[in-house]
Design a protein around this motif. Structure first.
Motif: not given
Length: 463
Positions: A282-304
């Motif tokens: 399923q992962a191989a057939a999912d085109a969006s899976y190969s583009d996934l990168e780790p995501m940091v959101v919220g204060a950890a991403a916006e603190l500066k």
């Protein structure tokens, strides 16, 4: 790309999961990794999405979230005088070190170590800046090894598992209202509106011993894992969350969960992390899976940057504020020692009661003195007014002028006596004097006495 969940009927039947009515029971027994048996032995993958929103009321986002191929995490920082955004972002940056392919280390041990490292990093932050004393954060962590997730949980952020059309809460809130629910004193519905629903009993604060809940859950293809801060779980019913999680991609579900939370009236930051469990095919057939990168959101991403953004303006930046945030009012008498520009969110009562005020006894004493002073002034004014009143009455058989209020012994006294005997008065005048004749002033009272004297009858009956 929108991908429906695999048909549950076509998948290996998973073991019985937790129920919403008993969220404290994990889907599989708690224990060492060797004791955990999953419903499948094939290697699985996670397709994930994370998003965090400052919300419609808060000025700053104090949530932090993370999603990667091996790790999902949500941390909700304490606000007020202590910077909750720093606590949550510090925790996420420590926990993200766990996002790597599993090795030989015990899965639950790795989660425990990660939480302790986050705890220690917060302690270092407080040591370096005493103004941060009192800061803390919740933490809900799901560490994946290809077949199962190890859950580490402390605070009131939540973890859910959506499996075969059923949503189960897999974490238990460490809150005051949860203790009332466990004791049977209030219901889940009553807890949502309880005045102390945001008072948590455990958090990562760099000071107290870390005592997280730890357990593991075996996963199956088609499962969907959902982590969120209480900005979502505090306003969305389980049925609403299940409906959103029942279809669409992780990105669609996460964004819709945030949108639904805001529409439901959430006044807090909202952070949602959604991950689908896929087979390798399923992962191989999912085109969006190969583009996934780790995501940091919220204060950890916006603190500066520290600047809230608008509705869905760059999903991966982690901010979806639908309305421009407004400043929260700072309660009177609450001081803030943080040196920040702009000032931090004054979320004073988020997780812990305010520190006791100084000189409380002195303030109470001054308040008592003020109250007593006002009472004395009131009584003195009433007494002064009463002494400006006069009336004609009887005193020891004689007609007399009284000062004060007729019928109130403490506020009435003889002001002048006369040699006019009560027995010398006609019957009608005598009755009036015995009852008391009001006067507008002393002069008016004196005129009344003279008028009565003119009608008096001498004792011998002669004119």
């Amino acid at each position: 790309m929108t991908r429906p969940l695999p048909d549950a009927a076509s998948q290996p039947r998973p073991p019985e999961g937790p129920t919403v009515d008993a969220p404290e029971q994990p889907a599989v027994p708690v224990g060492d990794d060797d004791d955990i048996a999953g419903p499948t032995t094939e290697q699985l993958r996670l397709s994930y999405y994370a998003i965090s929103d400052v919300g419609r009321v808060r000025k700053d986002n104090q949530d932090s979230g993370y999603a990667g191929p091996w790790l999902l995490a949500v941390c909700d920082g304490v606000g007020g005088a202590a910077r909750g955004d720093i606590a949550s972002s510090t925790a996420v940056y420590e926990l993200r070190q766990l996002d790597e392919a599993p090795g030989s280390a015990d899965l639950l041990t790795r989660v425990t170590d990660g939480l302790h490292e986050a705890h220690q990093s917060i302690a270092v932050q407080v040591d370096q800046d005493p103004a941060l004393s009192g800061t803390s954060t919740t933490a809900t962590v799901a560490l994946f090894d290809g077949q199962r997730i190890a859950i580490g949980h402390i605070g009131d952020s939540r973890g859910y598992l959506y499996r075969a059309g059923e949503l189960s809460q897999i974490t238990t809130d460490h809150t005051f209202v949860q203790s009332l629910i466990d004791e049977g004193r209030i219901t889940e519905e009553e807890a949502r509106v309880h005045p102390h629903r945001n008072l948590i009993l455990k958090a990562l604060d760099g000071l107290h011993e870390v005592e997280p809940d730890l357990f593991a859950i075996a996963l199956a293809p088609g499962d969907r894992v959902f982590l969120c801060s209480d900005g979502a779980s505090g306003v969305l019913e389980d049925a609403r969350m299940a409906d959103i999680l029942s279809s669409g991609s992780p990105e669609f579900a996460a964004i819709e969960l945030v949108r639904a939370s805001l529409d439901a009236g959430s006044s807090d930051n909202v952070t949602c992390v959604v991950a689908d469990v896929l087979t390798e095919e399923q992962a191989a057939a999912d085109a969006s899976y190969s583009d996934l990168e780790p995501m940091v959101v919220g204060a950890a991403a916006e603190l500066k940057r520290r600047t809230p953004r608008g509705l869905f303006r760059g999903h991966r930046s982690g901010d979806t504020g639908e309305l421009e945030p407004v400043d929260a009012e700072i309660p009177e008498g609450v001081g803030y020692a943080i040196q920040a520009d702009p000032p931090v969110d004054p979320e004073t009562y988020r997780y812990a009661p305010l520190a006791p005020r100084r000189f409380t006894w002195l303030r109470r004493l001054l308040a008592a003195v003020i109250v007593l002073g006002l009472v004395w002034i009131g009584l003195a004014s009433a007494y002064w007014w009463s002494q400006q009143q006069y009336y004609v009455g009887e005193h020891e058989g004689q007609v007399a002028v009284y000062r004060g209020i007729d019928g109130l012994p403490g506020l009435s006294s003889v002001y002048r006596t006369t040699d006019l005997a009560l027995d010398d008065l006609p019957e009608g005048a005598r009755a009036q004097v015995e009852e008391g004749i009001d006067a507008d002033s002393y002069e008016d009272a004196k005129d009344t006495v003279l008028r009565i004297a003119a009608d008096a009858v001498p004792a011998d009956g002669q004119e």
